[in-house]
Each structure stands twice: as structure tokens, then as C-alpha cells.
Design a protein around this motif. Sequence first.
Motif, mmCIF file in Angstrom:
data_model
loop_
_atom_site.group_PDB
_atom_site.id
_atom_site.type_symbol
_atom_site.label_atom_id
_atom_site.label_comp_id
_atom_site.label_asym_id
_atom_site.label_seq_id
_atom_site.Cartn_x
_atom_site.Cartn_y
_atom_site.Cartn_z
ATOM 1 N N TRP A 260 2.355 4.474 -0.892
ATOM 2 C CA TRP A 260 3.973 4.728 -0.270
ATOM 3 C C TRP A 260 4.816 4.915 -1.733
ATOM 4 O O TRP A 260 5.333 6.616 -0.732
ATOM 5 N N LYS A 261 5.219 5.003 -2.508
ATOM 6 C CA LYS A 261 6.365 5.095 -3.218
ATOM 7 C C LYS A 261 5.761 6.424 -3.708
ATOM 8 O O LYS A 261 6.388 7.657 -4.232
ATOM 9 N N LEU A 262 4.378 6.396 -4.593
ATOM 10 C CA LEU A 262 3.828 7.676 -5.380
ATOM 11 C C LEU A 262 3.507 9.094 -4.121
ATOM 12 O O LEU A 262 4.122 9.755 -4.520
ATOM 13 N N TRP A 263 3.433 8.305 -2.941
ATOM 14 C CA TRP A 263 3.501 9.822 -2.280
ATOM 15 C C TRP A 263 4.594 10.136 -2.335
ATOM 16 O O TRP A 263 5.059 11.306 -1.928
ATOM 17 N N ASN A 264 5.843 9.447 -1.648
ATOM 18 C CA ASN A 264 7.313 9.566 -1.277
ATOM 19 C C ASN A 264 7.820 10.637 -2.649
ATOM 20 O O ASN A 264 8.385 11.671 -2.618
ATOM 21 N N VAL A 296 -3.278 2.402 6.947
ATOM 22 C CA VAL A 296 -2.584 1.151 7.405
ATOM 23 C C VAL A 296 -0.269 1.570 7.212
ATOM 24 O O VAL A 296 -0.055 0.633 6.981
ATOM 25 N N GLN A 297 -0.726 2.165 8.168
ATOM 26 C CA GLN A 297 0.691 2.331 9.162
ATOM 27 C C GLN A 297 1.231 0.909 9.698
ATOM 28 O O GLN A 297 0.271 -0.147 10.201
ATOM 29 N N GLU A 298 2.625 0.879 9.768
ATOM 30 C CA GLU A 298 2.918 -1.085 9.859
ATOM 31 C C GLU A 298 2.569 -0.798 11.762
ATOM 32 O O GLU A 298 3.051 -1.868 12.083
ATOM 33 N N LEU A 299 2.592 0.382 13.207
ATOM 34 C CA LEU A 299 3.137 -0.182 13.575
ATOM 35 C C LEU A 299 1.592 0.012 14.240
ATOM 36 O O LEU A 299 1.203 1.442 14.550
ATOM 37 N N PRO A 321 -1.972 14.236 10.379
ATOM 38 C CA PRO A 321 -0.113 13.964 10.349
ATOM 39 C C PRO A 321 -0.094 13.758 9.229
ATOM 40 O O PRO A 321 -0.508 12.608 8.832
ATOM 41 N N PRO A 322 1.260 13.174 9.066
ATOM 42 C CA PRO A 322 1.606 13.524 8.185
ATOM 43 C C PRO A 322 1.990 11.745 7.734
ATOM 44 O O PRO A 322 2.799 10.781 9.030
ATOM 45 N N PRO A 323 1.516 10.681 6.860
ATOM 46 C CA PRO A 323 1.667 9.104 7.405
ATOM 47 C C PRO A 323 3.299 8.904 7.820
ATOM 48 O O PRO A 323 3.996 9.442 7.303
ATOM 49 N N GLY A 324 3.959 8.530 7.958
ATOM 50 C CA GLY A 324 5.023 7.046 8.633
ATOM 51 C C GLY A 324 5.026 5.990 7.227
ATOM 52 O O GLY A 324 4.307 5.535 6.373
ATOM 53 N N GLN A 325 5.907 5.234 8.176
ATOM 54 C CA GLN A 325 5.769 3.792 7.205
ATOM 55 C C GLN A 325 4.747 2.833 7.411
ATOM 56 O O GLN A 325 4.428 2.534 8.076
ATOM 57 N N VAL A 326 4.437 2.781 5.744
ATOM 58 C CA VAL A 326 2.685 1.716 5.984
ATOM 59 C C VAL A 326 3.497 0.498 5.847
ATOM 60 O O VAL A 326 5.023 -0.386 5.794
ATOM 61 N N ALA A 327 2.701 -0.289 5.869
ATOM 62 C CA ALA A 327 3.110 -2.005 6.331
ATOM 63 C C ALA A 327 2.670 -2.710 4.617
ATOM 64 O O ALA A 327 1.937 -2.421 3.888
ATOM 65 N N PHE A 328 3.462 -3.900 4.692
ATOM 66 C CA PHE A 328 3.599 -4.641 3.779
ATOM 67 C C PHE A 328 3.637 -3.728 2.588
ATOM 68 O O PHE A 328 2.937 -4.040 1.401
ATOM 69 N N VAL A 329 5.075 -3.118 2.268
ATOM 70 C CA VAL A 329 5.086 -2.535 0.999
ATOM 71 C C VAL A 329 4.967 -3.301 0.167
ATOM 72 O O VAL A 329 4.418 -2.647 -1.450
#
Length: 360
Positions: A260-264, A296-299, A321-329
Amino acid sequence: MKVSGALLPQKKTTVGEQTQMKLDELPLFEFEKLSTATNNFHASNLLGKGGFGPVYKGQWEDGQEIAVKRLSKASGQGVEEFMNEVVVISKLQHRNLVRLLGCCIERDEQMLVYEFMPNKSLDAFLFDPQQRKVLDWKKRFKIIEGIARGILYLHRDSRLRIIHRDLKASNILLDDEMNPKISDFGLARIFRGGEDDEANTKRVVGTYGYMPPEYAMEGLFSEKSDVYSFGVLLLEIVSGRRNTSFYNHEQSLSLVGYAWKLWNEKNITSLIDPEIKDSCFEKSILRCIHIGLLCVQELTKERPTISTVVLMLISEITHLPPPGQVAFVHKQNLHSSESSQKSHQSNSNNNVTLTELEGR
């Protein structure tokens, strides 16, 4: 909506009449035959050990190789998982699910007999510095697609509707052509009801690092729980790294958090295992990472169904679609959870499942 609990009587010490009726639907093997096939369960034939008990390699007189799961007499949870696996997998048949050949109930022994997978499990290849070289991108994509199709069968196409609840690299077995087969249905549950049904359990079981937050924290599970686990698996396959390891030590990131960090940072190509980095396949690999992040989306509601995932993988759905916030960062620490404290201790060896909530 009804969800089955344990799929057998609650008594764990004996196999009652209801259990015996279910066993009678399967081929029954004599103890002596299995003892001969495994050279009296010799240590040299031991494939692995789990909460259920040891698993041995065996061979029939005609040369056919088998894998024999032998229930440990010291196992507290083994009988329940043994029968759960019998009930679930005896009704399933798919090229991406391991095949149950029969069982043995004799001399106080309880054993399950499976087709033997010569290449053992995915984790034996994926996380080994030398063995992972065998897995080029074409092989890895075939494994990803095969796992997805196996889950699709469980969720949508089988006679039952099954939530596996313990999808992980050690439970993906590989045949002689490196085709993936989902194994270990001891923790699976049969669902009945609508597409978005959830169930709640006070006994959180599964494997640390592959559990979605709603299950690890609240005991809620659904089809989307398996989708989350698949997303973790997908990221592991692309990166060649375990989700339970530390990445970016200052921030204690999980693999999911690191991706997720690398994606952003628009640096997601850094996640790709150097063994498969190839400009010819980069577009396909990046698409799989994108799909993994969606899983692995949080929701729960933001995760795709497994049927949508399959369509994404084969590019029947072209726009993602673009991914949103993932779970367990950050790397999970579930020690404060009461259910975690009471969970089963475990390890993963080959095709053996043990439940765990704490890191390895």
C-alpha cells in the motif's frame, strides 16, 4: 439465514452414529493396508505435522502414491476437524481442490487418505531462495488463477456453499505440473443464505496474517473473508515475501502495508520479486498487484467477490477501480484480543493446518 456450526456432534472423544453415517459415504481403507503403504508410518515418510496430527506419504501396491492424515490421539480439536473435513470435502470435486480418496476408522485410529502432491505446498517454493527460481511468472499466474477458480467453486459452483477460512500458502498444494490444489478443509464452514451473509463465531480460528480485520477482531466471517486471504496470497506470490515478515522496519509494515505504501508512492514495481521482473510481463504483474490490493480492502463491502476477481484476472473486466484503504497496514498485534489469547497454537508444515493468531 443459517450457518452451520461444528459439522458433527459436539462430543470430541467418540465417533457416534451420525458421524459413522457420513463416513459410510466414503471408501473405507483397512488400517493394515495404510500401515503397509506407509511402511508402518515410518519417520522417513513423514510429510509434516499439524494440530490434526502427522501426515505421511504412502504408496499402494500398484505404485499409486497417497498422503495419509493420521489423527493424533493427543489432539484436543482433531476429531472435530477430522469430521468437518470428511463432511465438506467428500461432497466436493474440482481440479483445483485436493481429492479425498477415503478414510480409515479402525483400532481407535482415524485417518484421511488424499491424492499425493509431489511438489508439496506453495510456501515450500515461494519462500525458498532457490526454489522460487522455478516459479516464473507464467507458473505463478497459473497458480493465482487456479486458486481463484478453486475458491469460486467453493463459493458459487459446488453443491454446497463453502467458506474455507484458512487459505494460505501452506494450504495450496502443487501437483507434478505445478497446478494448485486447495487443501485442508478442517476449519471450513457451510453457508446457507444470501450473497452478503455474514456469520459470527466466538472461536476465531485461522492463520495470522491471512485473516481480515472483521474476523480477527470481531469473529465475523463471510465469502469476503476468503477474498481477503486470497488477496494476501496474491501479493505473496507476486513479491515472493511472507505477509507476516517486517517491511520498512521503522514503520513495522506488513507486506500488505508495504504494498500500500509503494502504491501511494507510485513505486509499486519495487514490490515485484526480482526473479520474475520482465518488461514483457510487467503489465500483467502490476494488474495482479492491483487486484490483490482490491481484495485486502479494510471494509468488507469494498472487496470484490471471487467471481469478479476471476473476471478481472482473465481481463473480462478491463477497468479496475482504484484501491482504497487496505487492512492491517502495520504488522498485527492481536495479543490484546481475548479470543487471541485463547486461540490454538500453531505452525504450518507442508499441507498441515494449525490454527494461530500470533506471529511466527
